[in-house]
Scaffold this motif. Structure first.
Motif, PDB file in Angstrom:
ATOM      1  N   GLY A 128       9.449  -1.050  -1.604  1.00 17.76           N
ATOM      2  CA  GLY A 128      10.896  -1.015  -1.786  1.00 17.76           C
ATOM      3  C   GLY A 128      11.448  -2.231  -2.509  1.00 17.76           C
ATOM      4  O   GLY A 128      12.222  -2.103  -3.457  1.00 17.76           O
ATOM      5  N   PRO A 129      11.046  -3.449  -2.084  1.00 15.37           N
ATOM      6  CA  PRO A 129      11.596  -4.646  -2.725  1.00 15.37           C
ATOM      7  C   PRO A 129      11.404  -4.670  -4.242  1.00 15.37           C
ATOM      8  O   PRO A 129      12.225  -5.212  -4.975  1.00 15.37           O
ATOM      9  N   MET A 130      10.288  -4.037  -4.719  1.00 12.75           N
ATOM     10  CA  MET A 130      10.055  -4.040  -6.169  1.00 12.75           C
ATOM     11  C   MET A 130      11.067  -3.163  -6.907  1.00 12.75           C
ATOM     12  O   MET A 130      11.323  -3.362  -8.081  1.00 12.75           O
ATOM     13  N   LEU A 131      11.618  -2.165  -6.196  1.00 16.65           N
ATOM     14  CA  LEU A 131      12.574  -1.263  -6.820  1.00 16.65           C
ATOM     15  C   LEU A 131      13.982  -1.851  -6.837  1.00 16.65           C
ATOM     16  O   LEU A 131      14.871  -1.328  -7.505  1.00 16.65           O
ATOM     17  N   ALA A 132      14.184  -2.926  -6.069  1.00 15.44           N
ATOM     18  CA  ALA A 132      15.535  -3.468  -5.937  1.00 15.44           C
ATOM     19  C   ALA A 132      16.038  -3.983  -7.291  1.00 15.44           C
ATOM     20  O   ALA A 132      15.355  -4.768  -7.951  1.00 15.44           O
ATOM     21  N   PRO A 133      17.233  -3.526  -7.701  1.00 20.98           N
ATOM     22  CA  PRO A 133      17.751  -3.936  -9.007  1.00 20.98           C
ATOM     23  C   PRO A 133      18.251  -5.384  -9.041  1.00 20.98           C
ATOM     24  O   PRO A 133      18.298  -6.000 -10.097  1.00 20.98           O
ATOM     25  N   HIS A 134      18.654  -5.934  -7.876  1.00 20.43           N
ATOM     26  CA  HIS A 134      19.193  -7.297  -7.854  1.00 20.43           C
ATOM     27  C   HIS A 134      18.477  -8.136  -6.804  1.00 20.43           C
ATOM     28  O   HIS A 134      17.746  -7.616  -5.969  1.00 20.43           O
ATOM     29  N   ARG A 148      26.734  -9.621  -2.545  1.00 21.72           N
ATOM     30  CA  ARG A 148      25.320  -9.278  -2.693  1.00 21.72           C
ATOM     31  C   ARG A 148      25.174  -7.766  -2.810  1.00 21.72           C
ATOM     32  O   ARG A 148      25.908  -7.000  -2.153  1.00 21.72           O
ATOM     33  N   ASP A 149      24.216  -7.342  -3.633  1.00 24.83           N
ATOM     34  CA  ASP A 149      24.017  -5.922  -3.903  1.00 24.83           C
ATOM     35  C   ASP A 149      23.486  -5.219  -2.658  1.00 24.83           C
ATOM     36  O   ASP A 149      22.423  -5.575  -2.135  1.00 24.83           O
ATOM     37  N   ILE A 150      24.211  -4.184  -2.164  1.00 23.65           N
ATOM     38  CA  ILE A 150      23.839  -3.544  -0.908  1.00 23.65           C
ATOM     39  C   ILE A 150      22.545  -2.745  -1.057  1.00 23.65           C
ATOM     40  O   ILE A 150      21.686  -2.773  -0.168  1.00 23.65           O
ATOM     41  N   LEU A 151      22.369  -2.058  -2.193  1.00 23.30           N
ATOM     42  CA  LEU A 151      21.140  -1.287  -2.394  1.00 23.30           C
ATOM     43  C   LEU A 151      19.909  -2.199  -2.326  1.00 23.30           C
ATOM     44  O   LEU A 151      18.927  -1.897  -1.647  1.00 23.30           O
ATOM     45  N   SER A 152      19.992  -3.335  -3.013  1.00 16.52           N
ATOM     46  CA  SER A 152      18.854  -4.260  -2.995  1.00 16.52           C
ATOM     47  C   SER A 152      18.597  -4.770  -1.585  1.00 16.52           C
ATOM     48  O   SER A 152      17.442  -4.924  -1.168  1.00 16.52           O
ATOM     49  N   ARG A 153      19.691  -5.013  -0.854  1.00 17.12           N
ATOM     50  CA  ARG A 153      19.526  -5.517   0.511  1.00 17.12           C
ATOM     51  C   ARG A 153      18.887  -4.461   1.409  1.00 17.12           C
ATOM     52  O   ARG A 153      18.033  -4.775   2.240  1.00 17.12           O
ATOM     53  N   LEU A 154      19.289  -3.200   1.220  1.00 22.58           N
ATOM     54  CA  LEU A 154      18.694  -2.126   2.031  1.00 22.58           C
ATOM     55  C   LEU A 154      17.208  -1.992   1.722  1.00 22.58           C
ATOM     56  O   LEU A 154      16.386  -1.821   2.626  1.00 22.58           O
TER      57      LEU A 154
END
Lengths: 312, 264
Positions: free
Chosen positions: B18-24, B51-57
């Motif tokens: 997942g972390p690799m897919l994070a855009p920010h 902070r970007d919520i998608l990246s945090r998730l």
């Protein structure tokens, strides 16, 4: 029966002693100087060395672990929970006030959970595999996966923020208890529905039931006299786990809804590093839990003739 | 049934990659763009610090699910060892091991974990310690129960008479019969660990900010519930989906492996 009861009581004493020892050992090894924490809480910053020595002697810290443990345990066994290390007030009266908020909520939530799960399980098991049954199972499966803190916040969002029907924070009136009770009751209902449903289905499959129905005993009588007691055994067995689940939910729910109950009492005491209060709540929770499990064990033994008299 | 395994695989892959897919960057603070609505550059919006919520998730999956994996595995190892010692070590060892588990069973695990993590000081290390200490008893009970039931089977007696060491007997004769039940117990404990980690995070005793654990994210999002409810709803939804997937997989495994006695 009496010897079994004495045996269970003895085990309860061992358990409570163990819990007291574990709690004290944990706080003993907590980072930081406990005497300094007490002194700062009482007298503010920059306490003198004399004050620290006084506090250490008072609490028995200098004489090693076992002396300090005994200095705490001896008054405790006479019902003295000691004083808060932050404001110096007796812990017990504050604990009683907190309990007066927690216990009614716990009972109402448990009642709510039973009021939902029992009829739901009964309706679901009328036709196993029907869409109604599957719906109940799906609801229960999702229900046990929902964390109490999230459900509580969602209910606040819907009923307090969007609709404005119910208050979210505090515990002044009865309406303040509706959302917390819904949050806790939902979780209880979800897990109980699963257990009651499988209990009923298992009881239904017992080979002695056709013997009654074919002899012409009314279905209702069979359900009441033979299925219900049989299905009650697994339900009673997990009631202890259910109670643990309820207590865990209470901590979170009281924090979310800002209720001054035992859960908030515990969390605030941990944040303030008010160890006498922490010890008091932990021990109280252990006592409640042990007593309830003792009661459950006795009920279980009276329900299931196969285990009564045996030391399980 | 197959969809359950697909769901669980997706969860596992997300936790790993997942972390690799994070855009920010999940911890990059960007105050001018705080509390942005979903869409555009920030797919699910931004939180109170921009902070970007998608990246945090996505990064949160590694914290919430990864830590739960570690905790439940540690519990599995400790619990199974104690259970097997109890089953093999004679009456005294059995008595000591079982009385040692009693106080732990006598207390709501999560409350004990809150006290332990809180008193030791909130950090990831105390979180792991607290949840491991409170999470090994069920494995021990199951391992002991099954261990005792196989201890008089012919092949175990024969192995003992042939002079195999207790350790060898434990590894070659007890463990294979334990595996199905332990696997089912493990799925249950994994789900409990996820709930435990997020609950502790939410109470402030778990993974500390700025790390994006789902429960910790919920704690941050709580005060902005009125303006941006989505950032509170999403982390909770992640917890629910993960726990649901694991529970369903556990049920499927129980049926597939025909495990009866691991319900506790």
């Amino acid at each position: 029966m009496i010897s079994v009861f004495v045996g269970l009581m003895l085990r309860a004493v061992v358990v409570l002693t163990g819990a007291a020892l574990a709690t004290f050992a944990l706080l003993w090894h907590a980072p930081g100087d406990p005497a300094l924490a007490i002194a700062e809480a009482r007298y503010g910053q920059n306490v003198s060395k004399e004050v620290l020595d006084f506090i250490r002697a008072e609490a028995g810290f200098e004489d090693g672990f076992w002396t300090a443990f005994w200095a705490w345990l001896a008054p405790l066994m006479q019902g003295d929970f000691g004083q808060s290390s932050v404001n110096g007030r007796d812990v017990w009266p504050d604990l009683v006030t907190a309990m007066s908020y927690t216990f009614p909520l716990a009972l109402v939530s448990l009642a709510l959970g039973l009021a939902v799960s029992v009829p739901l399980a009964l309706i679901a098991t009328r036709r196993p595999g029907s869409w109604l049954d599957r719906g109940a199972v799906a609801l229960a499966s999702v229900g046990v996966a929902i964390p109490a803190f999230w459900l509580g916040l969602l209910l606040i969002l819907l009923f307090a923020v969007q609709l404005g029907w119910l208050p979210a924070m505090g515990a002044e009136t009865t309406t303040h208890s509706i959302l917390p009770a819904m949050t806790l009751g939902f979780g209880v209902a979800a897990s109980l529905t699963r257990i009651i449903r499988s209990g009923i289905l298992e009881a239904r499959g017992q080979p002695f039931l056709p013997a009654f129905t074919r002899r012409g005993v009314a279905r209702r009588d069979v359900a009441r006299d033979h299925i219900a007691p049989h299905a009650a055994v697994p339900v009673v067995t997990v009631l202890g786990l259910e109670l643990a689940f309820l207590l865990e939910g209470l901590v979170v729910v009281e924090v979310i809804f800002a209720r001054p109950g035992l859960g908030s009492f515990l969390v605030n005491a941990i944040f303030a590093r008010d160890f006498p209060k922490v010890q008091a709540v932990v021990l109280l929770a252990a006592v409640i839990f042990v007593l309830v499990n003792l009661a459950i064990d006795m009920i279980y033994r009276s329900l299931d003739p196969r285990v009564s008299g045996r030391d399980a | 049934m197959r969809s359950v395994y697909v769901l669980i695989t997706v969860c596992a892959l997300l936790a790993m990659f997942g972390p690799m897919l994070a855009p920010h960057d999940p911890t990059a603070i960007n105050i001018p763009n705080r509390l942005q609505p979903p869409g555009g550059k920030w797919l699910l919006g931004t939180d109170a610090l921009g902070r970007d919520i998608l990246s945090r998730l996505l990064h949160g999956a590694r914290w919430s699910l990864g830590l739960a994996f570690v905790v439940s595995l540690l519990g599995l190892i400790i619990g199974t060892t104690i259970g097997l010692i109890a089953a093999q070590g004679g009456r005294v060892a059995d008595w000591i091991a079982m009385r040692a588990t009693d106080p732990f069973l006598a207390f709501p695990e999560l409350i004990a974990a809150v006290v332990i993590a809180g008193v030791l000081g909130a950090s990831t290390a105390s979180l792991i310690f607290a949840l491991t200490v409170t999470g090994w008893m069920r494995y021990a009970r199951v391992a002991r129960g099954i261990g005792l039931s196989v201890s008089n089977r012919g092949y175990v007696v024969q192995a003992r008479l042939a002079g195999l060491s207790p350790l060898a007997i434990a590894c070659w004769h007890y463990l294979p019969s334990l595996l199905p039940s332990l696997t089912v117990v493990w799925t249950g404990m994994l789900a409990r660990a996820i709930l435990g980690i997020s609950t502790l995070g939410f109470l402030g005793f778990g993974v500390q900010p700025p790390m994006p654990e789902w429960g910790t994210m919920l704690l941050d999002a709580r005060i902005h519930m009125r303006s941006t409810p989505l950032q509170m709803i999403l982390p909770g939804l992640c917890v629910v989906i993960a726990v649901l997937a694991i529970n369903l997989a556990g049920d499927a495994l129980r049926d597939a492996l025909a495990v009866q006695d691991a319900k506790t």
